[in-house]
Design a protein around this motif. Structure first.
Motif, PDB file in Angstrom:
ATOM      1  N   PRO A  54       0.856  -1.658  -0.343  1.00 55.62           N
ATOM      2  CA  PRO A  54      -0.064   0.376  -0.314  1.00 55.62           C
ATOM      3  C   PRO A  54       1.329   1.418   0.176  1.00 55.62           C
ATOM      4  O   PRO A  54       2.270   1.156  -0.122  1.00 55.62           O
ATOM      5  CB  PRO A  54      -0.668  -0.517   1.592  1.00 55.62           C
ATOM      6  N   MET A  84      -6.900   5.638  -2.940  1.00 55.06           N
ATOM      7  CA  MET A  84      -6.618   5.538  -1.757  1.00 55.06           C
ATOM      8  C   MET A  84      -8.067   4.889  -1.135  1.00 55.06           C
ATOM      9  O   MET A  84      -9.054   4.542  -1.628  1.00 55.06           O
ATOM     10  CB  MET A  84      -6.661   7.129  -1.038  1.00 55.06           C
ATOM     11  N   ASP A  85      -8.158   4.334  -0.069  1.00 53.84           N
ATOM     12  CA  ASP A  85      -9.137   3.414   0.811  1.00 53.84           C
ATOM     13  C   ASP A  85      -9.384   4.313   2.090  1.00 53.84           C
ATOM     14  O   ASP A  85      -8.875   4.539   3.294  1.00 53.84           O
ATOM     15  CB  ASP A  85      -8.419   2.303   1.502  1.00 53.84           C
ATOM     16  N   LYS A  87     -12.600   5.799   4.123  1.00 55.63           N
ATOM     17  CA  LYS A  87     -13.360   4.920   4.321  1.00 55.63           C
ATOM     18  C   LYS A  87     -14.898   5.797   4.825  1.00 55.63           C
ATOM     19  O   LYS A  87     -16.019   5.487   4.350  1.00 55.63           O
ATOM     20  CB  LYS A  87     -13.543   4.852   5.952  1.00 55.63           C
ATOM     21  N   SER A  89     -15.821   9.042   3.995  1.00 54.21           N
ATOM     22  CA  SER A  89     -15.241  10.428   2.914  1.00 54.21           C
ATOM     23  C   SER A  89     -15.371  12.075   3.688  1.00 54.21           C
ATOM     24  O   SER A  89     -16.591  12.705   3.406  1.00 54.21           O
ATOM     25  CB  SER A  89     -16.460  10.286   2.025  1.00 54.21           C
ATOM     26  N   ASP A  96      -9.576  11.103  -4.562  1.00 54.40           N
ATOM     27  CA  ASP A  96     -10.931   9.691  -5.392  1.00 54.40           C
ATOM     28  C   ASP A  96     -11.018   9.269  -6.717  1.00 54.40           C
ATOM     29  O   ASP A  96     -11.510   8.823  -7.162  1.00 54.40           O
ATOM     30  CB  ASP A  96     -12.476  10.563  -5.051  1.00 54.40           C
TER      31      ASP A  96
END
Length: 224
Positions: A54, A84-85, A87, A89, A96
């Motif tokens: 990552p 990107m993760d 969770k 927003s 994004d």
């Protein structure tokens, strides 16, 4: 010595003596977004740092006035872009899309003892591998994100990959440091080192032509 032949020979000597510096110019030519090669075959390649991992990240804590604290977290993935993760927003998020560098910026209230309350969070897109430039000496990678850009300086280190902040004082130029053994200059034994054979040959050619010229000058006599 015939003066009509002297000038062409002088030009030839000059060109031969200049060739080593032309062919052996110390520039790391970009091959991929995270690999460049020098003319002698040595190279810098961050590809192993980007395999199956990552983002590399780091966080800095900064106290501000009026009971505020700021957390800066940078995420970096060399060679190619990933998503990107995120969770939860936030209201402002330009990370994004797949990217190589992302900046998470958050503000916290620390007026209450031993308590931090987050009241603002933003994610800023800082660049992608498709819009990156490698320095000619291989010392940094430049990521463009109009109107600003991010410089990731590459430092050879015999340790695990590590990201650090270098300078945040100029918002238009964010500077980070990436420490990695993959940032070290690597030999490439599959290539012929131009400097190992071309430069000595050029030296011999120069010396030979110069000695011939000197010999002709010393044997030339002036008619009475």
């Amino acid at each position: 010595m015939d003066e009509s032949a002297y000038f062409p020979r002088l030009v030839l000597i000059t060109l031969l003596c200049m060739l080593p510096s032309i062919y052996c110019k110390d520039v790391c030519a970009k091959k991929t977004p995270c690999r460049c090669e020098f003319p002698n075959g040595t190279y810098i390649d961050l590809t192993p740092s980007a395999k199956n991992i990552p983002f590399k990240s780091l966080t800095s804590y900064e106290l501000r006035s009026r009971g505020e604290a700021r957390l800066n977290t940078f995420y970096y993935h060399p060679c190619h872009d990933i998503m990107m993760d995120i969770k939860d927003s936030p209201t402002w998020n330009t990370c994004d899309i797949a990217s190589a560098v992302c900046w998470q910026y958050s503000l916290w209230n620390n007026t209450l003892p031993d308590t931090l309350t987050k009241f603002q969070e933003r994610y800023y897109y800082m660049g992608s591998s498709d819009y990156s430039e490698l320095a000619e000496d291989g010392s940094y990678i430049k990521y463009r994100s109009q109107p600003s850009h991010t410089l990731v300086f590459l430092v050879c280190a015999e340790s695990d990959d590590r990201l650090e902040i270098k300078d945040l004082s100029n918002p238009s130029t964010i500077e980070l440091i990436f420490y990695s053994r993959n940032a070290c200059l690597q030999p490439d034994h599959s290539k012929i080192d131009i400097s190992s054979w071309n430069f000595p040959l050029m030296q011999i050619a120069c010396k030979t032509l110069l000695s011939m010229t000197n010999a002709e000058n010393s044997t030339t006599t002036t008619p009475v």
